[in-house]
Design a protein around this motif. Structure first.
Motif, PDB file in Angstrom:
ATOM      1  N   GLU A  52      -7.774   3.567  -0.002  1.00 30.71           N
ATOM      2  CA  GLU A  52      -7.105   4.242  -1.116  1.00 30.71           C
ATOM      3  C   GLU A  52      -7.078   5.755  -0.919  1.00 30.71           C
ATOM      4  OE1 GLU A  52      -8.809   3.067  -4.842  1.00 30.71           O
ATOM      5  OE2 GLU A  52      -8.177   0.983  -4.613  1.00 30.71           O
ATOM      6  N   GLU A  55      -4.284   6.507   1.488  1.00 29.75           N
ATOM      7  CA  GLU A  55      -3.004   6.364   0.792  1.00 29.75           C
ATOM      8  C   GLU A  55      -2.753   7.554  -0.134  1.00 29.75           C
ATOM      9  OE1 GLU A  55      -1.063   3.246  -2.351  1.00 29.75           O
ATOM     10  OE2 GLU A  55      -2.320   2.422  -0.748  1.00 29.75           O
ATOM     11  N   ASP A  59       0.270  10.401   0.217  1.00 28.39           N
ATOM     12  CA  ASP A  59       1.153  10.689  -0.911  1.00 28.39           C
ATOM     13  C   ASP A  59       1.071  12.143  -1.378  1.00 28.39           C
ATOM     14  OD1 ASP A  59       1.940   8.036  -0.910  1.00 28.39           O
ATOM     15  OD2 ASP A  59       0.658   7.456  -2.596  1.00 28.39           O
TER      16      ASP A  59
END
Length: 89
Positions: A52, A55, A59
């Motif tokens: 996570e 990710e 982003d």
């Protein structure tokens, strides 16, 4: 980020520079301050694991690059796990 928050971030980044990085510098694609900033920001952003965090970093790479260059982008979750396990708490 508010203008008056920058000094606080500078204190955090200065603190990161005190953490010893025993890797051979000529082989380092992801400097330790970049990794630590990524992990702290990802954790604040409610990430629960390294996948996570990666990710979140992908982003929010433009945001992270406001503070450090991230020339080689975001490291993978496997590398984050290995590197952070090497740091002496």
């Amino acid at each position: 980020m508010f203008e008056d928050d920058r000094p606080r971030l500078r204190v955090l980044l200065d603190h990161f520079s005190l953490v010893e990085d025993e890797r051979e510098q000529w082989r380092v694609a992801h400097p330790l301050p970049e990794v630590l900033l990524l992990v702290v920001c990802g954790t604040i952003g409610a990430c629960d694991d390294f996948d996570e965090i990666v990710e979140w970093g992908e982003d929010n790479l433009a945001f992270l690059r406001r503070f450090l260059p991230y020339h080689h982008g975001i490291p993978g979750s496997r590398w984050l796990r290995i590197l952070l396990n090497r740091i002496d708490p």
